[in-house]
Design a protein around this motif. Sequence first.
Motif, PDB file in Angstrom:
ATOM      1  N   TYR A   1     -14.081  -4.664  36.208  1.00  0.00           N
ATOM      2  CA  TYR A   1     -14.655  -3.545  36.853  1.00  0.00           C
ATOM      3  C   TYR A   1     -14.337  -2.211  36.117  1.00  0.00           C
ATOM      4  CZ  TYR A   1     -16.111  -6.736  40.809  1.00  0.00           C
ATOM      5  OH  TYR A   1     -16.532  -7.931  41.481  1.00  0.00           O
ATOM      6  N   GLN A   2     -13.315  -2.012  35.352  1.00  0.00           N
ATOM      7  CA  GLN A   2     -13.206  -0.885  34.576  1.00  0.00           C
ATOM      8  C   GLN A   2     -13.760  -0.540  33.420  1.00  0.00           C
ATOM      9  OE1 GLN A   2      -8.867  -0.896  34.806  1.00  0.00           O
ATOM     10  NE2 GLN A   2      -8.600  -0.454  36.923  1.00  0.00           N
ATOM     11  N   ARG A   3     -14.004  -1.493  32.943  1.00  0.00           N
ATOM     12  CA  ARG A   3     -14.714  -1.605  31.500  1.00  0.00           C
ATOM     13  C   ARG A   3     -15.969  -1.763  31.463  1.00  0.00           C
ATOM     14  NH1 ARG A   3     -11.182  -3.992  27.047  1.00  0.00           N
ATOM     15  NH2 ARG A   3      -8.969  -3.554  27.766  1.00  0.00           N
ATOM     16  N   GLU A   4     -16.894  -1.065  30.659  1.00  0.00           N
ATOM     17  CA  GLU A   4     -18.144  -1.503  30.574  1.00  0.00           C
ATOM     18  C   GLU A   4     -18.617  -2.599  29.714  1.00  0.00           C
ATOM     19  OE1 GLU A   4     -20.195   1.918  28.702  1.00  0.00           O
ATOM     20  OE2 GLU A   4     -19.107   3.405  29.975  1.00  0.00           O
ATOM     21  N   ASN A   5     -18.120  -3.323  28.870  1.00  0.00           N
ATOM     22  CA  ASN A   5     -18.257  -4.485  28.109  1.00  0.00           C
ATOM     23  C   ASN A   5     -17.324  -5.409  28.514  1.00  0.00           C
ATOM     24  OD1 ASN A   5     -19.046  -6.325  26.178  1.00  0.00           O
ATOM     25  ND2 ASN A   5     -19.361  -4.561  24.554  1.00  0.00           N
ATOM     26  N   ILE A   6     -17.864  -6.280  29.220  1.00  0.00           N
ATOM     27  CA  ILE A   6     -17.005  -7.477  29.831  1.00  0.00           C
ATOM     28  C   ILE A   6     -16.879  -8.372  28.450  1.00  0.00           C
ATOM     29  CG2 ILE A   6     -16.707  -9.500  31.223  1.00  0.00           C
ATOM     30  CD1 ILE A   6     -18.304  -7.572  33.240  1.00  0.00           C
ATOM     31  N   LYS A   7     -17.808  -8.636  27.665  1.00  0.00           N
ATOM     32  CA  LYS A   7     -17.689  -9.718  26.621  1.00  0.00           C
ATOM     33  C   LYS A   7     -16.357  -9.167  25.795  1.00  0.00           C
ATOM     34  CE  LYS A   7     -19.771 -11.895  22.646  1.00  0.00           C
ATOM     35  NZ  LYS A   7     -18.762 -12.605  22.585  1.00  0.00           N
ATOM     36  N   GLU A   8     -16.108  -7.999  25.615  1.00  0.00           N
ATOM     37  CA  GLU A   8     -15.009  -7.373  24.777  1.00  0.00           C
ATOM     38  C   GLU A   8     -13.823  -7.704  25.292  1.00  0.00           C
ATOM     39  OE1 GLU A   8     -15.230  -3.173  23.802  1.00  0.00           O
ATOM     40  OE2 GLU A   8     -16.874  -3.451  22.635  1.00  0.00           O
ATOM     41  N   LEU A   9     -13.651  -7.628  26.782  1.00  0.00           N
ATOM     42  CA  LEU A   9     -12.468  -7.822  27.655  1.00  0.00           C
ATOM     43  C   LEU A   9     -12.304  -9.342  27.605  1.00  0.00           C
ATOM     44  CD1 LEU A   9     -10.277  -7.180  29.726  1.00  0.00           C
ATOM     45  CD2 LEU A   9     -12.058  -7.678  31.446  1.00  0.00           C
ATOM     46  N   ALA A  10     -13.275 -10.248  27.557  1.00  0.00           N
ATOM     47  CA  ALA A  10     -13.139 -11.645  27.568  1.00  0.00           C
ATOM     48  C   ALA A  10     -12.459 -12.124  26.098  1.00  0.00           C
ATOM     49  CB  ALA A  10     -14.319 -12.161  27.771  1.00  0.00           C
ATOM     50  N   ASP A  11     -13.005 -11.469  25.008  1.00  0.00           N
ATOM     51  CA  ASP A  11     -12.505 -11.650  23.629  1.00  0.00           C
ATOM     52  C   ASP A  11     -10.802 -11.188  23.485  1.00  0.00           C
ATOM     53  OD1 ASP A  11     -14.861 -12.739  22.991  1.00  0.00           O
ATOM     54  OD2 ASP A  11     -15.388 -10.722  21.923  1.00  0.00           O
TER      55      ASP A  11
END
Length: 109
Positions: free
Chosen positions: A19-29
């Motif tokens: 919820y804090q990040r804009e790019n969830i794909k980067e977070l998942a990586d």
Amino acid sequence: MKKPYYNPELKEQAVRLSYQRENIKELADELGIEVQRIYKWRKAAKTATLPKPEKPITDHTLALERIRNALKEKELELEILKKAVHIFSNSDGKSMDLYPIERLCRFLK
């Protein structure tokens, strides 16, 4: 192949960060998990934290409760009056000296 186990703290942190990040794909990586899994955890967290809707109290319910309370009060008054009538009807006039009308009326108020 075994299903991977993710501890609850990791899930909670991943949901909070998503919820804090804009790019969830980067977070998942960064976390080394699949993007769909984060969305699944977000959905599960949202449904787990939503409170169950309470049954609303309608005007009809409140009115019914007031009527029931008034009925109980009137039934009590009626019972007292019945006892008073019984006292006066079974007497030979002596009870009027013991229980004058003014005194009984003050008691019934």
